[in-house]
Motif scaffolding. Sequence first.
Motif, PDB file in Angstrom:
ATOM      1  N   MET A  84       0.818  -1.201   0.000  1.00  0.00           N
ATOM      2  CA  MET A  84       0.000   0.000   0.000  1.00  0.00           C
ATOM      3  C   MET A  84       0.860   1.263   0.000  1.00  0.00           C
ATOM      4  O   MET A  84       2.044   1.221   0.290  1.00  0.00           O
ATOM      5  CB  MET A  84      -0.891  -0.007   1.255  1.00  0.00           C
ATOM      6  N   LEU A  85       0.275   2.392  -0.319  1.00  0.00           N
ATOM      7  CA  LEU A  85       0.880   3.723  -0.246  1.00  0.00           C
ATOM      8  C   LEU A  85       2.147   3.832  -1.083  1.00  0.00           C
ATOM      9  O   LEU A  85       3.215   4.176  -0.590  1.00  0.00           O
ATOM     10  CB  LEU A  85       1.136   4.126   1.206  1.00  0.00           C
ATOM     11  N   PHE A  86       2.006   3.531  -2.373  1.00  0.00           N
ATOM     12  CA  PHE A  86       3.056   3.806  -3.366  1.00  0.00           C
ATOM     13  C   PHE A  86       4.380   3.102  -3.073  1.00  0.00           C
ATOM     14  O   PHE A  86       5.436   3.553  -3.529  1.00  0.00           O
ATOM     15  CB  PHE A  86       3.318   5.322  -3.464  1.00  0.00           C
ATOM     16  N   GLY A  87       4.364   2.028  -2.315  1.00  0.00           N
ATOM     17  CA  GLY A  87       5.599   1.316  -2.025  1.00  0.00           C
ATOM     18  C   GLY A  87       6.429   1.934  -0.924  1.00  0.00           C
ATOM     19  O   GLY A  87       7.568   1.524  -0.693  1.00  0.00           O
ATOM     20  N   ILE A  88       5.901   2.903  -0.210  1.00  0.00           N
ATOM     21  CA  ILE A  88       6.594   3.479   0.940  1.00  0.00           C
ATOM     22  C   ILE A  88       6.686   2.407   2.023  1.00  0.00           C
ATOM     23  O   ILE A  88       5.702   1.729   2.315  1.00  0.00           O
ATOM     24  CB  ILE A  88       5.832   4.717   1.470  1.00  0.00           C
TER      25      ILE A  88
ATOM     26  N   ILE B 284      -3.217  13.349  -5.660  1.00  0.00           N
ATOM     27  CA  ILE B 284      -3.006  14.474  -4.746  1.00  0.00           C
ATOM     28  C   ILE B 284      -2.044  14.066  -3.633  1.00  0.00           C
ATOM     29  O   ILE B 284      -1.082  14.785  -3.323  1.00  0.00           O
ATOM     30  CB  ILE B 284      -4.345  14.947  -4.147  1.00  0.00           C
ATOM     31  N   ILE B 285      -2.277  12.915  -3.039  1.00  0.00           N
ATOM     32  CA  ILE B 285      -1.443  12.447  -1.924  1.00  0.00           C
ATOM     33  C   ILE B 285       0.001  12.275  -2.372  1.00  0.00           C
ATOM     34  O   ILE B 285       0.945  12.710  -1.688  1.00  0.00           O
ATOM     35  CB  ILE B 285      -1.995  11.135  -1.353  1.00  0.00           C
TER      36      ILE B 285
ATOM     37  N   TYR C 170     -17.162   6.885 -10.233  1.00  0.00           N
ATOM     38  CA  TYR C 170     -17.292   6.123 -11.472  1.00  0.00           C
ATOM     39  C   TYR C 170     -15.957   5.470 -11.786  1.00  0.00           C
ATOM     40  O   TYR C 170     -14.975   6.153 -12.079  1.00  0.00           O
ATOM     41  CB  TYR C 170     -17.727   7.030 -12.631  1.00  0.00           C
ATOM     42  N   LYS C 171     -15.914   4.156 -11.645  1.00  0.00           N
ATOM     43  CA  LYS C 171     -14.714   3.360 -11.954  1.00  0.00           C
ATOM     44  C   LYS C 171     -13.470   3.857 -11.223  1.00  0.00           C
ATOM     45  O   LYS C 171     -12.353   3.767 -11.725  1.00  0.00           O
ATOM     46  CB  LYS C 171     -14.473   3.320 -13.466  1.00  0.00           C
ATOM     47  N   GLY C 172     -13.669   4.429 -10.034  1.00  0.00           N
ATOM     48  CA  GLY C 172     -12.542   4.836  -9.208  1.00  0.00           C
ATOM     49  C   GLY C 172     -11.891   6.148  -9.608  1.00  0.00           C
ATOM     50  O   GLY C 172     -10.813   6.495  -9.082  1.00  0.00           O
ATOM     51  N   ILE C 173     -12.515   6.938 -10.501  1.00  0.00           N
ATOM     52  CA  ILE C 173     -11.899   8.180 -10.982  1.00  0.00           C
ATOM     53  C   ILE C 173     -11.530   9.104  -9.828  1.00  0.00           C
ATOM     54  O   ILE C 173     -10.420   9.636  -9.757  1.00  0.00           O
ATOM     55  CB  ILE C 173     -12.856   8.917 -11.956  1.00  0.00           C
ATOM     56  N   SER C 174     -12.462   9.297  -8.907  1.00  0.00           N
ATOM     57  CA  SER C 174     -12.231  10.235  -7.799  1.00  0.00           C
ATOM     58  C   SER C 174     -11.167   9.707  -6.844  1.00  0.00           C
ATOM     59  O   SER C 174     -10.330  10.469  -6.341  1.00  0.00           O
ATOM     60  CB  SER C 174     -13.537  10.488  -7.039  1.00  0.00           C
ATOM     61  N   ALA C 175     -11.194   8.415  -6.583  1.00  0.00           N
ATOM     62  CA  ALA C 175     -10.209   7.817  -5.683  1.00  0.00           C
ATOM     63  C   ALA C 175      -8.808   7.906  -6.273  1.00  0.00           C
ATOM     64  O   ALA C 175      -7.828   8.176  -5.554  1.00  0.00           O
ATOM     65  CB  ALA C 175     -10.574   6.359  -5.395  1.00  0.00           C
ATOM     66  N   PHE C 176      -8.688   7.702  -7.580  1.00  0.00           N
ATOM     67  CA  PHE C 176      -7.375   7.810  -8.210  1.00  0.00           C
ATOM     68  C   PHE C 176      -6.893   9.258  -8.210  1.00  0.00           C
ATOM     69  O   PHE C 176      -5.687   9.525  -8.074  1.00  0.00           O
ATOM     70  CB  PHE C 176      -7.418   7.263  -9.638  1.00  0.00           C
ATOM     71  N   ALA C 177      -7.817  10.201  -8.340  1.00  0.00           N
ATOM     72  CA  ALA C 177      -7.438  11.616  -8.231  1.00  0.00           C
ATOM     73  C   ALA C 177      -6.928  11.919  -6.823  1.00  0.00           C
ATOM     74  O   ALA C 177      -5.947  12.654  -6.645  1.00  0.00           O
ATOM     75  CB  ALA C 177      -8.623  12.510  -8.582  1.00  0.00           C
TER      76      ALA C 177
ATOM     77  N   GLU D 207      -7.209   1.783  -1.037  1.00  0.00           N
ATOM     78  CA  GLU D 207      -7.148   0.875  -2.181  1.00  0.00           C
ATOM     79  C   GLU D 207      -6.502   1.544  -3.390  1.00  0.00           C
ATOM     80  O   GLU D 207      -5.773   0.911  -4.153  1.00  0.00           O
ATOM     81  CB  GLU D 207      -8.560   0.394  -2.533  1.00  0.00           C
ATOM     82  N   ALA D 208      -6.759   2.844  -3.558  1.00  0.00           N
ATOM     83  CA  ALA D 208      -6.285   3.564  -4.744  1.00  0.00           C
ATOM     84  C   ALA D 208      -4.821   3.955  -4.659  1.00  0.00           C
ATOM     85  O   ALA D 208      -4.243   4.380  -5.663  1.00  0.00           O
ATOM     86  CB  ALA D 208      -7.138   4.805  -4.974  1.00  0.00           C
ATOM     87  N   THR D 209      -4.204   3.831  -3.486  1.00  0.00           N
ATOM     88  CA  THR D 209      -2.789   4.191  -3.347  1.00  0.00           C
ATOM     89  C   THR D 209      -1.884   2.960  -3.371  1.00  0.00           C
ATOM     90  O   THR D 209      -0.725   3.029  -2.964  1.00  0.00           O
ATOM     91  CB  THR D 209      -2.547   4.973  -2.040  1.00  0.00           C
TER      92      THR D 209
END
Length: 278
Positions: free
Chosen positions: A1-5, A266-267, A255-262, A39-41
């Motif tokens: 999780m979290l971009f491999g940090i 940001i993070i 819709y298909k995770g658009i907001s979560a990926f945005a 989930e999105a990170t």
Amino acid sequence: MLFGIPHSEKPNLYLLGILWDNSSSFRRGCAEGPRAIREATSEELYNSFNELLINLAEHWSYKDLGDINADTFRELVEKVNKTVKEHYSGELFLFLGGDHSITYATFKAIKEASKKDFGLIYFDAHPDMYPEYEGDKYSHACTVRRLVEEGLVKGENVVQIGIRAPTREQVKFAEEHGIRIVSASEIYRSPKVDIPFERAYLSFDMDVLDPAFAPGVGNPEPGGLSTRELVEVIKSLNAEIVAFDIVELNPKYDYKGISAFAAAKIIREVLGKAALMR
């Protein structure tokens, strides 16, 4: 999780989810936001570099403190305060909301734990400066006003970015207290925002983005920022980041995770910026 940090028991970055949407005034469901953002990170999707080639895995180690829930807002504030004070010793905190009322609790907790002053950079379509909303002084529509009126931040140390749904009453309050409002139109013309203070708490309401880029929010407002414009604003910030939050992501309307990926974008860019400024 979290971009491999890497995960650590002695981290310099804490995550805390806040499952609260009791003051949502239109579409409930952003209490599910923390799950969707986690989930999105995922490192299965993203590498650990941001756009400026900052390797987040070299700068950060993190610990996820799980989620907080409560029956009342007062209980929520107390739980957030307790959790932050138990762990804070200068680390960066990322709070996952939840509706925007959680920023009152998180800002207050970081201020009391750090015993330092810092400004507030507030990304939102709405100013959130009603004196009360539907009888609730701590509604998500009142957050900035409560923070200023209760002395947690001075008005001249508040910058609001992406505003496009103000009222005359809220603009008057901003003028009386020195709060700077940077409209979505101003960002459209130029993404660079000069910040008049050295340290800042960043709060991102996902509805700062146009619904085309973040449909999964509680109170969508057309005419907003693109994800690219928001990233450029983040890159332009010239303040040390003491903590930040992502709020009002509503997976029920995504819709298909658009907001979560945005939100994940940001993070990732904020973590890169924070690494440069520390």
